[in-house]
Scaffold this active site. Structure first.
Site, PDB file in Angstrom:
ATOM      1  N   PHE A  84      32.921  39.044  47.094  1.00  0.00           N
ATOM      2  CA  PHE A  84      33.434  40.305  46.535  1.00  0.00           C
ATOM      3  C   PHE A  84      34.536  39.991  45.532  1.00  0.00           C
ATOM      4  O   PHE A  84      35.499  39.289  45.858  1.00  0.00           O
ATOM      5  CB  PHE A  84      33.989  41.179  47.668  1.00  0.00           C
ATOM      6  CG  PHE A  84      34.581  42.478  47.190  1.00  0.00           C
ATOM      7  CD1 PHE A  84      33.756  43.549  46.867  1.00  0.00           C
ATOM      8  CD2 PHE A  84      35.951  42.626  47.047  1.00  0.00           C
ATOM      9  CE1 PHE A  84      34.301  44.744  46.408  1.00  0.00           C
ATOM     10  CE2 PHE A  84      36.502  43.813  46.597  1.00  0.00           C
ATOM     11  CZ  PHE A  84      35.672  44.883  46.280  1.00  0.00           C
ATOM     12  N   GLY A  85      34.400  40.503  44.307  1.00  0.00           N
ATOM     13  CA  GLY A  85      35.425  40.327  43.275  1.00  0.00           C
ATOM     14  C   GLY A  85      36.134  41.642  43.007  1.00  0.00           C
ATOM     15  O   GLY A  85      35.481  42.697  42.908  1.00  0.00           O
ATOM     16  N   TYR A  86      37.450  41.592  42.891  1.00  0.00           N
ATOM     17  CA  TYR A  86      38.229  42.825  42.657  1.00  0.00           C
ATOM     18  C   TYR A  86      39.173  42.685  41.467  1.00  0.00           C
ATOM     19  O   TYR A  86      39.842  43.644  41.091  1.00  0.00           O
ATOM     20  CB  TYR A  86      39.050  43.173  43.922  1.00  0.00           C
ATOM     21  CG  TYR A  86      39.951  42.027  44.334  1.00  0.00           C
ATOM     22  CD1 TYR A  86      39.484  41.030  45.189  1.00  0.00           C
ATOM     23  CD2 TYR A  86      41.231  41.906  43.804  1.00  0.00           C
ATOM     24  CE1 TYR A  86      40.285  39.948  45.522  1.00  0.00           C
ATOM     25  CE2 TYR A  86      42.037  40.830  44.140  1.00  0.00           C
ATOM     26  CZ  TYR A  86      41.557  39.857  45.000  1.00  0.00           C
ATOM     27  OH  TYR A  86      42.357  38.781  45.318  1.00  0.00           O
ATOM     28  N   GLY A  87      39.268  41.461  40.898  1.00  0.00           N
ATOM     29  CA  GLY A  87      40.152  41.245  39.744  1.00  0.00           C
ATOM     30  C   GLY A  87      39.306  40.739  38.595  1.00  0.00           C
ATOM     31  O   GLY A  87      38.300  41.369  38.228  1.00  0.00           O
ATOM     32  N   SER A  88      39.651  39.562  38.079  1.00  0.00           N
ATOM     33  CA  SER A  88      38.877  39.034  36.945  1.00  0.00           C
ATOM     34  C   SER A  88      37.426  38.755  37.322  1.00  0.00           C
ATOM     35  O   SER A  88      36.554  38.732  36.461  1.00  0.00           O
ATOM     36  CB  SER A  88      39.534  37.769  36.396  1.00  0.00           C
ATOM     37  OG  SER A  88      39.485  36.738  37.365  1.00  0.00           O
ATOM     38  N   GLU A 131      40.078  29.875  41.612  1.00  0.00           N
ATOM     39  CA  GLU A 131      40.981  30.710  42.421  1.00  0.00           C
ATOM     40  C   GLU A 131      42.022  29.862  43.162  1.00  0.00           C
ATOM     41  O   GLU A 131      42.584  30.316  44.158  1.00  0.00           O
ATOM     42  CB  GLU A 131      40.156  31.531  43.426  1.00  0.00           C
ATOM     43  CG  GLU A 131      39.095  32.430  42.805  1.00  0.00           C
ATOM     44  CD  GLU A 131      39.676  33.503  41.892  1.00  0.00           C
ATOM     45  OE1 GLU A 131      40.764  34.026  42.193  1.00  0.00           O
ATOM     46  OE2 GLU A 131      39.056  33.800  40.856  1.00  0.00           O
TER      47      GLU A 131
HETATM   48  C1  SIN Z   1      39.040  38.374  42.252  1.00  0.00           C
HETATM   49  O1  SIN Z   1      38.809  38.744  41.113  1.00  0.00           O
HETATM   50  O2  SIN Z   1      38.307  38.732  43.189  1.00  0.00           O
HETATM   51  C2  SIN Z   1      40.171  37.448  42.587  1.00  0.00           C
HETATM   52  C3  SIN Z   1      41.353  37.566  41.722  1.00  0.00           C
HETATM   53  C4  SIN Z   1      41.120  37.149  40.293  1.00  0.00           C
HETATM   54  O3  SIN Z   1      40.532  36.076  40.045  1.00  0.00           O
HETATM   55  O4  SIN Z   1      41.500  37.895  39.392  1.00  0.00           O
END
Ligand code: SIN
Length: 188
Positions: free
Chosen positions: A24-28, A99
């Site tokens: 699951f990704g929530y940022g980039s 990460e």
């Molecule tokens: C993410 O996107 O899930 C982790 C945080 C990031 O790499 O911005």
């Protein structure tokens, strides 16, 4: 805890015995999929809040002048929308490197945004005990911090603006992200 989490993630959680893993990704990770994936689906997780409280020493800032990027803060009743990717376990060599600045993988349940069910998978979380954690600040201060930060991957404001656009594309309203975006646009 050291902010380089590569070895820790690999020791804590070998994945090689699995055929595929959901992430699951929530940022980039929502808007920048620089890795091969089998499929991707909009999803949400419960009990976590997206916050720009993590320092970035290696992507959107430097060790001397860290930028601010997203992490998740454990919060009962919170819901965080993002993008889930099904990947083969070897992809985690790249992801753990990307990460590595404080993020540990944890298993959690994702629900598909279209309401059609759920799956268990991994999410990277940079907790308050990692050395790069910056913590809470007023959204106007976070915006000013982002406006002046830059790292090897580019300006910090690009990270924020791309994330805000990606959330709009998902049809999601995130008060925190959109407040920082509005404050940043007022400051420039
Ligand atoms: C993410 O996107 O899930 C982790 C945080 C990031 O790499 O911005």
């Amino acid at each position: 805890m050291s902010h380089n989490t590569i070895a820790l993630n690999q020791q804590r959680q070998p994945l090689d015995h699995l055929e595929s893993v959901w992430l699951f990704g929530y940022g980039s990770l929502i808007y920048k999929a620089d890795f091969p994936y089998i499929q991707r689906r909009p999803a949400k997780i419960h009990g976590w809040l997206r916050r720009f409280w993590q320092g970035s020493h290696d992507h959107r800032g430097t060790p001397e002048a860290p930028g601010r990027v997203a992490t998740l803060i454990e919060t009962p009743d919170a819901v965080c929308a993002g993008m889930a990717y099904e990947v083969t376990p070897d992809v985690f060599a790249h992801l753990d490197h990307r990460e590595k600045n404080g993020y540990l993988r944890i298993f959690t349940e994702f629900e598909w945004l279209d309401g059609s069910g759920s799956v268990s998978g991994l999410v990277y979380v940079a907790g308050p005990d990692n050395e790069a954690f910056l913590g809470e600040a007023p959204e106007t201060e976070i915006a000013a911090h982002i406006a002046r930060s830059e790292g090897p991957r580019g300006p910090n404001d690009e990270y924020l603006l791309k994330l805000a656009d990606a959330l709009r594309e998902l049809g999601e309203h995130d008060d925190h992200v959109f407040a920082i975006e509005a404050a940043l646009k007022e400051q420039v």
